[in-house]
Design a protein around this motif. Structure first.
Motif, PDB file in Angstrom:
ATOM      1  N   LEU A  29       0.883  -1.167   0.000  1.00 54.34           N
ATOM      2  CA  LEU A  29       0.000   0.000   0.000  1.00 54.34           C
ATOM      3  C   LEU A  29       0.922   1.218   0.000  1.00 54.34           C
ATOM      4  O   LEU A  29       1.652   1.457   0.969  1.00 54.34           O
ATOM      5  CB  LEU A  29      -0.932   0.007   1.207  1.00 54.34           C
ATOM      6  N   ASN A  39      -1.988  10.382  -1.168  1.00 58.50           N
ATOM      7  CA  ASN A  39      -2.603   9.364  -2.020  1.00 58.50           C
ATOM      8  C   ASN A  39      -2.167   7.986  -1.515  1.00 58.50           C
ATOM      9  O   ASN A  39      -0.996   7.790  -1.205  1.00 58.50           O
ATOM     10  CB  ASN A  39      -2.096   9.576  -3.454  1.00 58.50           C
ATOM     11  N   ALA A  40      -3.115   7.058  -1.427  1.00 59.41           N
ATOM     12  CA  ALA A  40      -2.750   5.681  -1.068  1.00 59.41           C
ATOM     13  C   ALA A  40      -3.322   4.733  -2.105  1.00 59.41           C
ATOM     14  O   ALA A  40      -4.498   4.853  -2.469  1.00 59.41           O
ATOM     15  CB  ALA A  40      -3.295   5.320   0.320  1.00 59.41           C
ATOM     16  N   ALA A  41      -2.501   3.806  -2.586  1.00 58.78           N
ATOM     17  CA  ALA A  41      -2.977   2.826  -3.573  1.00 58.78           C
ATOM     18  C   ALA A  41      -2.239   1.502  -3.380  1.00 58.78           C
ATOM     19  O   ALA A  41      -1.036   1.499  -3.092  1.00 58.78           O
ATOM     20  CB  ALA A  41      -2.745   3.341  -4.989  1.00 58.78           C
ATOM     21  N   ARG A  92      -9.785  -1.891   4.091  1.00 59.09           N
ATOM     22  CA  ARG A  92      -9.431  -0.468   3.895  1.00 59.09           C
ATOM     23  C   ARG A  92      -8.374  -0.335   2.789  1.00 59.09           C
ATOM     24  O   ARG A  92      -8.369   0.637   2.042  1.00 59.09           O
ATOM     25  CB  ARG A  92      -8.957   0.134   5.212  1.00 59.09           C
ATOM     26  N   CYS A  96      -8.869   1.650  -1.055  1.00 58.00           N
ATOM     27  CA  CYS A  96      -7.905   2.604  -1.646  1.00 58.00           C
ATOM     28  C   CYS A  96      -7.685   2.341  -3.134  1.00 58.00           C
ATOM     29  O   CYS A  96      -7.045   3.155  -3.803  1.00 58.00           O
ATOM     30  CB  CYS A  96      -6.565   2.530  -0.922  1.00 58.00           C
ATOM     31  N   SER A 105      -8.183  12.430  -1.730  1.00 63.51           N
ATOM     32  CA  SER A 105      -7.204  11.641  -0.983  1.00 63.51           C
ATOM     33  C   SER A 105      -7.832  10.382  -0.388  1.00 63.51           C
ATOM     34  O   SER A 105      -8.765  10.458   0.410  1.00 63.51           O
ATOM     35  CB  SER A 105      -6.623  12.488   0.150  1.00 63.51           C
ATOM     36  N   GLU A 106      -7.298   9.201  -0.785  1.00 59.91           N
ATOM     37  CA  GLU A 106      -7.760   7.936  -0.190  1.00 59.91           C
ATOM     38  C   GLU A 106      -7.402   7.894   1.294  1.00 59.91           C
ATOM     39  O   GLU A 106      -8.091   7.271   2.099  1.00 59.91           O
ATOM     40  CB  GLU A 106      -7.085   6.724  -0.867  1.00 59.91           C
ATOM     41  N   VAL A 107      -6.295   8.550   1.662  1.00 54.97           N
ATOM     42  CA  VAL A 107      -5.854   8.541   3.060  1.00 54.97           C
ATOM     43  C   VAL A 107      -6.890   9.251   3.922  1.00 54.97           C
ATOM     44  O   VAL A 107      -7.283   8.757   4.993  1.00 54.97           O
ATOM     45  CB  VAL A 107      -4.468   9.209   3.176  1.00 54.97           C
ATOM     46  N   GLN A 110     -10.266   7.170   4.035  1.00 49.05           N
ATOM     47  CA  GLN A 110     -10.215   5.985   4.898  1.00 49.05           C
ATOM     48  C   GLN A 110      -9.958   6.344   6.362  1.00 49.05           C
ATOM     49  O   GLN A 110      -9.963   5.466   7.216  1.00 49.05           O
ATOM     50  CB  GLN A 110      -9.135   5.017   4.404  1.00 49.05           C
TER      51      GLN A 110
END
Ligand SMILES: Cc1cc2nc3c(=O)[nH]c(=O)nc-3n(C[C@H](O)[C@H](O)[C@H](O)COP(=O)(O)O)c2cc1C
Length: 200
Positions: A29, A39-41, A92, A96, A105-107, A110
């Motif tokens: 991640l 950004n989280a992926a 979670r 993402c 922002s995924e951060v 979540q």
């Protein structure tokens, strides 16, 4: 025997074939700095590449004929934090993977708890058991579609208490990392392991 020449297959077919053969894959991640937030992926085209310096590689395929946000962000600021994903955080992590606009922002979505990093600008996600602060060493173009592999040097290793032994081996049972099996929502647990000594 089934014999296939991948050039006779579409990219989607090649993906389904190879991603269900090269298994299980660990999941990174990856947190990067986006234009308007962190950004989280997740990426399962991910492994360790070498040591001295410790080096990882992960790769991102195309999105709408261009590069995914993680790659765009790393081209702007070549720093990231790679997190190893345990089952408790799988849902979670999966969330993402939604294709959010680059400004979202995924951060933040979540609600991850953040900790400042030591050597890079992107923060660490505190709940994740292992957090690896990295700097990009190289971008590699793979194939004809925009598919980019990121070679990343590990600058700082953070592990939750109780994970690392005196020999610096991480306790796999406590880490509880999950693996990806195919891209069809199929995952593996490391709960049925065995030992075999490598010949000297
Ligand atoms: C477990 C998991 C593993 C994934 N692995 C990859 C991968 O290795 N490469 C890739 O391009 N996309 C992968 N994806 C899809 C990306 O996470 C997804 O496209 C994401 O939206 C990319 O985010 P970004 O645009 O913020 O970089 C994966 C998704 C999941 C759920």
């Amino acid at each position: 025997m089934t014999d296939l020449d991948p050039t006779s297959l579409s990219a989607a077919e090649q993906y389904r074939l190879l991603s269900s053969i090269v298994v299980p894959r660990p999941i990174a991640l990856v947190v990067t700095q986006g234009p308007a937030g962190w950004n989280a992926a997740p990426f399962s085209f991910f492994t360790m590449l070498g040591v001295a310096p410790p080096t990882l590689i992960f790769s991102a395929g195309p999105r709408d004929g261009g590069e995914k946000d993680t790659i765009c962000n790393l081209r702007d600021l070549p720093e990231c934090v790679v997190h190893i994903v345990p089952e408790a955080l799988a849902a979670r992590m999966n969330a993402c993977a939604a294709s959010l606009p680059r400004e979202q922002s995924e951060v933040a979505e979540q609600g991850f708890a953040l900790k400042p990093s030591v050597a890079v600008a992107p923060p660490r996600l505190a709940e994740f058991p292992v957090q690896l602060e990295c700097r990009v060493a190289q971008f590699l173009d793979i194939g004809t579609r925009p598919h980019v592999a990121v070679v990343a040097e590990v600058l700082q290793v953070h592990a939750h208490d109780g994970l690392l032994g005196p020999d610096l081996c991480c306790d796999g049972d406590r880490l509880g990392a999950i693996g990806r099996i195919s891209g069809q929502g199929h995952y593996a647990r490391l709960t049925d392991t065995f030992q075999m000594k490598q010949p000297g």
